[in-house]
Design a protein around this motif. Structure first.
Motif: not given
Ligand code: SF4
Ligand code: SF4
Lengths: 272, 317
Positions: A107, A109, A242, A9, A55-59, A225, A65-68
């Motif tokens: 992102v 996918m 990412p 990704l 998708f929009e991935v917003n932190q 993931q 972390a972005l990814v758990d």
């Protein structure tokens, strides 16, 4: 063997090349044709085995972390976190407001069949048309047995199955089973069409049962993931989150007078 | 999920049909003969049985209407060991020789049951029960739809089959014999109340937020995720099959209407019919229950949200 895909990704640019290559190969492959309904009309429709969503991935609202994932977190404090970046300095990133709104990432996918280990799509099929191969884990639909009841598509959480409206039978990704074992193709081309066509090499094909394969290594190194693991389908395909990009050189706003700015610019021009 | 008329008609109608047949045979088994159980004679028993079987058959036939490739339907009997749909097919087919043999034996013996017809009758009840359980399990086994993958779904299918079957029994009896049979009518009322409570519990249970979210669907469980683009500008198989939005307000209103049609109206009408012995109220109750169950089944689909919707704009399942 447990064949499947790793999709990066971080590098996928969402160009839809994989989906198009998939359609092109498979429409004349073992499960083809993949029919279209009014392809040039108002409402073009058809069976696709691979679809790309963006998708929009917003932190912004979270400092985690972005990814758990403990793996990526253990890479140090350099986990993808634009929000922290944005709030570091007065204006670490051009255009970051106090609400942190641009602390987001787009992102892409791509999704196709995950070749699940616990494939309920196979369990629910009343005709035996859907089956999972012992030898490599590929899930297939026998086009001659399917009665088009749609139940398998209901049982699939990933939207990987689409009914072919013209033929009334179920279509799904075959992992290009008619390519990957073809002895007539050079070794380097015995891969799914999507993998071969990806311009950014974001798709990797291989055997997840082999710990030395590229897919296994990438999954470990980059904390690959599985999607919706809570449903218990044990999908084979993995998605690489990412990566931390490091700080982007920031535009520093100064209160220099316009005249000195002009001088600097003129000097630069002359120096050329 | 998009409600498909053929499937609504199938589940409601064959549910009633099997329910009626279960009562018909079950009551006879308990009392040992046709006459003493139902106080209908053999002819009326056969009429009622015929109606039940016709309804079950009509339902089954309509269920094949939604197949895209019906010429392979015969293959559906082949995966009995794994697929609930296959099991449903096998049991529903198995039912015909059993119930027909039973009816024939009853007819031969002039309404009296012997041990052979008792065994076959019991078997027919078991098989009918299995068909309805299979129908429920087809839905209850689908993990991607949490509103269906719910422990109350199969019991509800059974309860509705019993309840509507009982009322059809009562109304046919009332039509043929011109009086309201007391014991089974009371049984119907009890069942109706139990169904109502179960359905309310079901609504409560699916009302709680639960299951997959857009975060788990994309793997970004700690971030705020939002769909920007689904990748296509026309409908796809997935949006046509899984994305159905009736609107929250409309759904709520229809829930109330369903409660009135399927529970409140039949309950009051049947009580009125019992109290003042007015048979026509029973028929009205039957009509109301049937349309109420249709609406109940429609809602069962309309309120079901498949997780693939997370890839089409939904935030949670
Ligand atoms: S992704 Fe869907 S179609 Fe593919 S194996 Fe899993 S459940 Fe079946
Ligand atoms: S649509 Fe075809 S493959 Fe899918 S469950 Fe029905 S018969 Fe099996």
């Amino acid at each position: 063997m447990k064949l499947g895909l790793v999709i990066d990704l971080d590098t996928c640019v969402g160009c839809h090349a994989c989906a198009t290559a998939c359609k092109q190969w498979n429409t004349s492959g073992t499960i083809g044709p993949l029919s279209d309904q009014s392809p040039y009309g108002q409402d073009p429709n058809g069976s696709w085995l691979n679809r790309i969503r963006t998708f929009e991935v917003n932190q912004a609202n979270t400092s985690t972390a972005l990814v758990d994932n403990s793996k990526s977190a253990s890479c140090g404090s350099h986990t993808f976190d634009l929000h922290a970046l944005a709030t570091q300095g007065e204006s670490a990133l051009a255009g970051v407001g106090s609400n942190g709104s641009p602390a987001s990432k787009t992102v892409h996918m791509p999704m196709s069949c995950m070749q699940c280990e616990e494939a309920d799509c196979v369990t629910v099929c009343p005709t035996g048309a859907s089956y999972k191969r012992e030898e490599d884990g590929i899930v297939l639909v026998d086009q001659d047995k399917c009665m088009g009841c749609n139940l398998c598509s209901w049982a699939c959480p990933y939207g990987a199955r689409e009914l072919d409206e013209e033929q009334g039978v179920m279509k799904k990704c075959t992992l290009c089973v008619d390519r990957i074992y073809d002895q007539n193709l050079p070794e380097s081309e015995r891969k799914p069409a999507c993998v071969l066509s990806c311009p950014t090499s974001s798709r990797v094909f291989g055997d997840f049962d082999d710990p030395t394969s590229e897919v296994s290594k990438l999954t470990v190194e980059r904390a690959g993931q599985a999607l919706m693991p809570e449903l218990g389908y044990k999908p084979t395909n993995r998605y690489l989150p990412p990566r931390e990009k490091g700080e982007v050189a920031a535009m520093v706003k100064t209160n220099e007078p316009a005249l000195s700015k002009l001088k600097k610019w003129a000097n630069r021009m002359i120096a050329r | 999920m998009k409600p498909a008329f053929s499937v609504l008609f199938f589940t409601v109608t064959s549910g009633i049909g099997y329910g009626l047949l279960m009562w018909l045979v079950g009551m006879q088994l308990v009392s040992g003969s046709v006459a003493s159980a139902t106080e209908v004679d053999v002819n009326n028993f056969l009429i009622m049985g015929f109606v039940g079987l016709t309804l079950a058959t009509l339902g089954l036939l309509s269920s094949t209407l939604h197949l895209a490739n019906p010429k392979n339907a015969w293959r559906a009997f082949s995966r009995f060991r794994t697929s609930w749909l296959s099991r449903e097919g096998v049991f529903s087919l198995l039912y015909y020789p059993i119930i027909l043999t039973y009816a024939f034996l009853v007819y031969l013996n002039g309404g009296e049951l012997n041990s052979l017809s008792q065994i076959i009758g019991a078997l027919s009840v078991l098989v009918a029960l299995s068909v309805v359980i299979c129908t429920g399990m087809i839905y209850a086994s689908l993990k991607p739809i949490r509103q269906w993958h719910n422990p109350l779904v199969t019991p509800l299918y059974l309860l509705f089959s019993f309840t509507s079957g009982a009322l059809l029994y009562v109304s046919m009896y009332a039509g043929l014999e011109n009086e309201v049979p007391r014991s089974i009518t009371i049984l119907f009322l009890v069942l109706l109340v139990v169904s109502f409570i179960s359905k309310m519990l079901y609504f409560r249970s699916i009302g709680k937020p639960d299951g997959a979210t857009i975060g788990s669907a994309t793997g970004f469980s700690q971030a705020h995720v939002r769909l920007l683009d689904a990748g296509h500008n026309a409908d796809t198989f997935l949006t046509k099959e899984f994305v159905f939005d009736a609107g929250a307000m409309k759904l709520l209103r229809l829930r109330y209407l369903m409660i009135i049609l399927a529970f409140v109206a039949p309950l009051s009408l049947v009580i009125a019919a019992m109290a003042w012995d007015i048979a026509p109220a029973i028929f009205l109750a039957m009509l109301s229950l049937y349309s109420g169950l249709f609406l109940e089944r429609w809602l069962f689909f309309a309120e079901a949200r498949h997780v693939v919707r997370l890839y089409h704009g939904d935030q949670r399942a």
